[in-house]
Design a protein around this motif. Structure first.
Motif, PDB file in Angstrom:
ATOM      1  N   ARG A  66      97.823  33.047  14.977  1.00  0.00           N
ATOM      2  CA  ARG A  66      97.157  34.155  15.679  1.00  0.00           C
ATOM      3  C   ARG A  66      95.649  33.965  15.673  1.00  0.00           C
ATOM      4  N   TRP A  67      95.114  33.463  14.552  1.00  0.00           N
ATOM      5  CA  TRP A  67      93.665  33.272  14.480  1.00  0.00           C
ATOM      6  C   TRP A  67      93.208  32.176  15.444  1.00  0.00           C
ATOM      7  N   ILE A  68      93.966  31.065  15.500  1.00  0.00           N
ATOM      8  CA  ILE A  68      93.584  29.967  16.393  1.00  0.00           C
ATOM      9  C   ILE A  68      93.687  30.392  17.846  1.00  0.00           C
ATOM     10  N   MET A  69      94.773  31.061  18.208  1.00  0.00           N
ATOM     11  CA  MET A  69      94.986  31.413  19.602  1.00  0.00           C
ATOM     12  C   MET A  69      94.142  32.604  20.041  1.00  0.00           C
ATOM     13  N   SER A  70      93.483  33.270  19.100  1.00  0.00           N
ATOM     14  CA  SER A  70      92.582  34.355  19.495  1.00  0.00           C
ATOM     15  C   SER A  70      91.285  33.827  20.087  1.00  0.00           C
ATOM     16  N   ASP A  71      90.986  32.540  19.855  1.00  0.00           N
ATOM     17  CA  ASP A  71      89.788  31.935  20.421  1.00  0.00           C
ATOM     18  C   ASP A  71      90.120  31.426  21.829  1.00  0.00           C
ATOM     19  N   PRO A  72      89.439  31.928  22.863  1.00  0.00           N
ATOM     20  CA  PRO A  72      89.793  31.516  24.241  1.00  0.00           C
ATOM     21  C   PRO A  72      89.648  30.015  24.460  1.00  0.00           C
ATOM     22  N   GLN A  73      88.606  29.401  23.903  1.00  0.00           N
ATOM     23  CA  GLN A  73      88.405  27.964  24.098  1.00  0.00           C
ATOM     24  C   GLN A  73      89.539  27.168  23.476  1.00  0.00           C
ATOM     25  N   THR A  74      89.939  27.534  22.262  1.00  0.00           N
ATOM     26  CA  THR A  74      91.058  26.834  21.604  1.00  0.00           C
ATOM     27  C   THR A  74      92.347  27.029  22.389  1.00  0.00           C
ATOM     28  N   ARG A  75      92.557  28.248  22.893  1.00  0.00           N
ATOM     29  CA  ARG A  75      93.772  28.514  23.673  1.00  0.00           C
ATOM     30  C   ARG A  75      93.806  27.656  24.929  1.00  0.00           C
ATOM     31  N   ARG A  76      92.667  27.520  25.625  1.00  0.00           N
ATOM     32  CA  ARG A  76      92.637  26.665  26.813  1.00  0.00           C
ATOM     33  C   ARG A  76      92.917  25.210  26.453  1.00  0.00           C
ATOM     34  N   GLU A  77      92.385  24.758  25.329  1.00  0.00           N
ATOM     35  CA  GLU A  77      92.601  23.369  24.939  1.00  0.00           C
ATOM     36  C   GLU A  77      94.068  23.093  24.648  1.00  0.00           C
TER      37      GLU A  77
ATOM     38  N   VAL B   9      91.121  10.896  41.245  1.00  0.00           N
ATOM     39  CA  VAL B   9      90.301  11.011  40.034  1.00  0.00           C
ATOM     40  C   VAL B   9      89.438  12.262  40.084  1.00  0.00           C
ATOM     41  N   ARG B  10      88.818  12.536  41.254  1.00  0.00           N
ATOM     42  CA  ARG B  10      88.000  13.743  41.374  1.00  0.00           C
ATOM     43  C   ARG B  10      88.841  15.003  41.236  1.00  0.00           C
ATOM     44  N   ARG B  11      90.047  14.982  41.799  1.00  0.00           N
ATOM     45  CA  ARG B  11      90.940  16.129  41.647  1.00  0.00           C
ATOM     46  C   ARG B  11      91.283  16.358  40.179  1.00  0.00           C
ATOM     47  N   HIS B  12      91.508  15.284  39.468  1.00  0.00           N
ATOM     48  CA  HIS B  12      91.810  15.422  38.043  1.00  0.00           C
ATOM     49  C   HIS B  12      90.613  15.997  37.295  1.00  0.00           C
ATOM     50  N   ALA B  13      89.401  15.570  37.671  1.00  0.00           N
ATOM     51  CA  ALA B  13      88.206  16.112  37.021  1.00  0.00           C
ATOM     52  C   ALA B  13      88.072  17.606  37.313  1.00  0.00           C
ATOM     53  N   LEU B  14      88.303  18.004  38.573  1.00  0.00           N
ATOM     54  CA  LEU B  14      88.216  19.424  38.910  1.00  0.00           C
ATOM     55  C   LEU B  14      89.277  20.234  38.174  1.00  0.00           C
ATOM     56  N   TYR B  15      90.474  19.680  38.113  1.00  0.00           N
ATOM     57  CA  TYR B  15      91.552  20.372  37.409  1.00  0.00           C
ATOM     58  C   TYR B  15      91.231  20.508  35.916  1.00  0.00           C
ATOM     59  N   THR B  16      90.709  19.436  35.313  1.00  0.00           N
ATOM     60  CA  THR B  16      90.356  19.482  33.891  1.00  0.00           C
ATOM     61  C   THR B  16      89.241  20.487  33.643  1.00  0.00           C
ATOM     62  N   ARG B  17      88.235  20.502  34.532  1.00  0.00           N
ATOM     63  CA  ARG B  17      87.144  21.462  34.365  1.00  0.00           C
ATOM     64  C   ARG B  17      87.654  22.891  34.485  1.00  0.00           C
ATOM     65  N   SER B  18      88.536  23.131  35.449  1.00  0.00           N
ATOM     66  CA  SER B  18      89.063  24.484  35.605  1.00  0.00           C
ATOM     67  C   SER B  18      89.901  24.908  34.410  1.00  0.00           C
ATOM     68  N   MET B  19      90.550  23.942  33.763  1.00  0.00           N
ATOM     69  CA  MET B  19      91.373  24.267  32.600  1.00  0.00           C
ATOM     70  C   MET B  19      90.535  24.498  31.346  1.00  0.00           C
ATOM     71  N   LEU B  20      89.475  23.715  31.161  1.00  0.00           N
ATOM     72  CA  LEU B  20      88.733  23.726  29.907  1.00  0.00           C
ATOM     73  C   LEU B  20      87.413  24.485  29.963  1.00  0.00           C
ATOM     74  N   ALA B  21      86.864  24.684  31.167  1.00  0.00           N
ATOM     75  CA  ALA B  21      85.555  25.332  31.254  1.00  0.00           C
ATOM     76  C   ALA B  21      85.653  26.795  30.841  1.00  0.00           C
ATOM     77  N   PRO B  22      84.641  27.305  30.131  1.00  0.00           N
ATOM     78  CA  PRO B  22      84.661  28.714  29.719  1.00  0.00           C
ATOM     79  C   PRO B  22      84.524  29.640  30.920  1.00  0.00           C
ATOM     80  N   SER B  23      85.023  30.846  30.758  1.00  0.00           N
ATOM     81  CA  SER B  23      84.951  31.832  31.835  1.00  0.00           C
ATOM     82  C   SER B  23      83.544  32.415  31.916  1.00  0.00           C
ATOM     83  N   GLU B  24      83.319  33.205  32.959  1.00  0.00           N
ATOM     84  CA  GLU B  24      82.008  33.835  33.143  1.00  0.00           C
ATOM     85  C   GLU B  24      81.677  34.765  31.987  1.00  0.00           C
TER      86      GLU B  24
END
Length: 346
Positions: free
Chosen positions: A17-28, A108-123
């Motif tokens: 619960r502690w690990i998954m409460s962090d949004p960045q860790t959950r995205r990873e 490759v660019r699509r993979h980069a965009l997909y990875t950024r959308s998955m790992l980048a922090p929200s607003e």
């Protein structure tokens, strides 16, 4: 791996619960689970086009006998029923080879965009980090300002104020001896004049430490050249500024360069130093390089940490590259605008 769980987070369930409460860790974690499939599909698509193209070219030569032997054969939507359809399969295969080369970099660019959308922090996370950064830099700015005010108070109390008090006492003694001992009064007045000159000199030094006159009158470029002229280490300055930064940014940059040159003279053992000052894409970029012994470390030096805090108030950054045996390169970047025209040539 994630950092150790805080107290009270004992046990697998609590730690989860502690690990998954962090949004960045959950995205990873989600990315780790999803990327093997999505990444594999994106990577295999250009390879699949190449293999399919090679198979089509192969069928152009050997498709007819294989179709007879296997009792029917298709290439994509084309049934291989004779020489004409085999040649058509070969043509489609040849066309897929350049298509694969066109698709590969886009995949490759699509993979980069997909990875950024998955790992980048929200607003909201970016805003929270921005608020935390502003709170920290505001606290540092307040602490720095209070320390500067205390320094000014101490310098006034121990310097100019003491001399002015002594001058007042001297003038009072001269007033009492004006009729009885004119020669003593003359000596007392000379002493008072000397005290006033020293007090004025100390006040000028104090003002120079707050905002140097050369910086206010001539701008950052000439102020840095003046620093280079008085630096014990031979220093070359190159300036490319199309205008003057705002006064707070100009002052922060000036005192940061002054502190770095002081460190160069005291600790580096350098024979020469170079200062590069330029403006590029909304950033004031400053690079100070010396040929000294190196080994400078922000974590071990209060001077560099002070510069880092001073720049952070303006969203500036400090980077130090100082391998053992040198050279040392200190790079600073300050976001700013240049509203004023250039006052001096570079």
């Amino acid at each position: 791996p994630p950092p150790p769980a805080p107290e009270g987070a004992s046990g697998p369930a609590a730690r989860y619960r502690w690990i998954m409460s962090d949004p960045q860790t959950r995205r990873e974690w989600v990315w780790v689970l999803v990327d093997p499939l999505a990444g594999a599909l994106l990577a295999f698509f250009p390879l699949a086009l190449i293999l399919s193209g090679v198979w089509g070219v192969f069928l152009a030569f050997f498709g007819v006998p294989l179709s007879v032997e296997w009792d029917g054969l298709w290439y994509q939507f084309i049934p291989i029923e004779g020489r004409a359809t085999a040649v058509l399969a070969g043509v489609l295969g040849v066309l897929q080879l350049p298509l694969a080369l066109w698709v590969a970099p886009r995949a490759v660019r699509r993979h980069a965009l997909y990875t950024r959308s998955m790992l980048a922090p929200s607003e909201s996370e970016l805003m929270a980090g921005r608020i935390q950064h502003l709170a920290t830099t505001r606290s540092d700015a307040v602490d720095t300002q209070m320390a500067e005010i205390r320094r000014i108070e101490r310098d006034l109390h121990d310097g100019a104020q003491a001399r002015l008090v002594a001058m007042g006492m001297t003038l009072d003694a001269a007033e009492h001896r004006l009729e009885s001992d004119p020669e003593a009064v003359r000596a007392l007045l000379a002493e008072a004049r000397e005290s006033s000159s020293k007090a004025l000199e100390e006040l000028r030094d104090l003002v120079r430490g707050i905002h140097p006159p050369v910086l206010a009158d001539r701008g950052l470029a000439d102020a840095v050249r003046a620093l280079a002229m008085v630096c014990p280490v031979r220093t070359e300055v190159h300036v490319d500024l199309p205008g003057r930064p705002e006064m707070p940014v100009e002052s922060a940059a000036y005192f940061a360069i002054s502190e770095i040159l002081t460190n160069v003279a005291k600790h580096s053992g350098a024979d020469r130093a170079w200062i590069d000052l330029r403006y590029d894409r909304g950033m004031l970029r400053i690079t100070v390089t010396d040929d000294g012994q190196g080994g400078a470390d922000v974590s071990r030096g209060t001077g560099l940490r002070g510069i880092e805090r001073r720049l952070a108030t303006f969203d500036g950054v400090l980077a130090v590259n100082s391998p053992v045996n040198g050279p040392t390169m200190v790079t600073m970047e300050l976001p700013c605008v240049l509203p004023s025209p250039k006052t001096t040539s570079s």
